[in-house]
Design an enzyme around this catalytic site. Sequence first.
Site, mmCIF file in Angstrom:
data_model
loop_
_atom_site.group_PDB
_atom_site.id
_atom_site.type_symbol
_atom_site.label_atom_id
_atom_site.label_comp_id
_atom_site.label_asym_id
_atom_site.label_seq_id
_atom_site.Cartn_x
_atom_site.Cartn_y
_atom_site.Cartn_z
ATOM 1 N N TYR A 192 0.808 -1.217 0.000
ATOM 2 C CA TYR A 192 0.000 0.000 0.000
ATOM 3 C C TYR A 192 0.844 1.272 0.000
ATOM 4 O O TYR A 192 0.322 2.360 -0.221
ATOM 5 C CB TYR A 192 -0.884 0.033 1.253
ATOM 6 C CG TYR A 192 -2.167 -0.749 1.174
ATOM 7 C CD1 TYR A 192 -2.592 -1.363 0.001
ATOM 8 C CD2 TYR A 192 -2.984 -0.860 2.302
ATOM 9 C CE1 TYR A 192 -3.781 -2.074 -0.048
ATOM 10 C CE2 TYR A 192 -4.175 -1.565 2.265
ATOM 11 C CZ TYR A 192 -4.574 -2.169 1.089
ATOM 12 O OH TYR A 192 -5.754 -2.865 1.052
ATOM 13 N N SER A 193 2.130 1.163 0.264
ATOM 14 C CA SER A 193 2.950 2.326 0.618
ATOM 15 C C SER A 193 2.917 3.462 -0.395
ATOM 16 O O SER A 193 3.010 4.628 -0.023
ATOM 17 C CB SER A 193 4.397 1.891 0.861
ATOM 18 O OG SER A 193 4.917 1.262 -0.295
ATOM 19 N N CYS B 173 -2.846 -1.470 9.555
ATOM 20 C CA CYS B 173 -1.884 -0.955 8.577
ATOM 21 C C CYS B 173 -1.709 0.533 8.823
ATOM 22 O O CYS B 173 -2.687 1.286 8.792
ATOM 23 C CB CYS B 173 -2.409 -1.204 7.163
ATOM 24 S SG CYS B 173 -1.447 -0.421 5.850
ATOM 25 N N CYS C 211 5.242 0.579 11.004
ATOM 26 C CA CYS C 211 4.516 -0.287 10.076
ATOM 27 C C CYS C 211 4.264 -1.583 10.818
ATOM 28 O O CYS C 211 5.159 -2.074 11.523
ATOM 29 C CB CYS C 211 5.329 -0.533 8.805
ATOM 30 S SG CYS C 211 4.643 -1.787 7.700
ATOM 31 N N THR C 212 3.073 -2.135 10.685
ATOM 32 C CA THR C 212 2.745 -3.325 11.472
ATOM 33 C C THR C 212 3.604 -4.530 11.112
ATOM 34 O O THR C 212 3.708 -5.477 11.896
ATOM 35 C CB THR C 212 1.255 -3.692 11.318
ATOM 36 O OG1 THR C 212 0.935 -3.824 9.926
ATOM 37 C CG2 THR C 212 0.377 -2.620 11.933
#
Length: 267
Positions: free
Chosen positions: A41-42, A73, A184-185
């Site tokens: 998604y970044s 996220c 970030c997870t």
Amino acid sequence: MKPTILLYDSGMGGLTIYDAIRENLPDAHYLYCFDNAYFPYSEKSEAVLIELAVGIVQKIAENYPLDMVVVACNTASTVVLPALRERFAMPIVGTVPAIKPAAQISQTKTIGLLATKGTVTRPYVDELIERYAKDCVVERIGSTDLVEIVEEKQQTGSVDMRRLQKVVEEWQSHPTLDTVILGCTHFPLVKEELQQLLPRVSFFVDPGNGIANRVVSLLQDVKRNVNNENKENQAFCTQNSENFLKREKVMQNWGFKRLNILNFVEK
């Protein structure tokens, strides 16, 4: 009655949030969706992230009465929470970088934010720093590569340390950096490797426990939808892939019965 909790992320990094919540709510009914069709998604646009979030939650809510949604996220959470809260009645919990606790524990007031490229550039993160870490120097590294390193570790069990070292090398000689936010997870899954590469850093901070406490608190006021006593935990991905069986094995190791393919198409 068991609450039904949906967690979603672009990949399997959000399992760190699931783990923290499960420690507090071991008997809840969990659904986990990773959007591998649009991973990572970044660097997706805000409009795309919102469309994906609404679509995924809507699709799963059609078949499972949800008591809560956790956006596991950081990148998505900096964008999609208002849209989800406007569209759905159940509580929506986001995941944001743990800037406030990091600022509180740093002795040198020098903090590193390790996150995705999308997260480190969001205005929302600037606002958090302005609000909670005004007296700190906040260094930022935005890395998509690190997300991919973690996904590989989950499937193979090993980490390419040279590749990881390249991500954080600018911090290895930093004279005052004593606290790193795992923004970030995915990143708590390589915490031990990061500690080896950054031995001067005293504190690695992630939001897992804070989110778990928030979930527990909110569920006290939630009227449960249905009796889920005998429901099994289910995992979903949004695309079949050549490593599907490896991913399914990972999810089974985390307590999910099977990995299902969510027939979700971006509108």
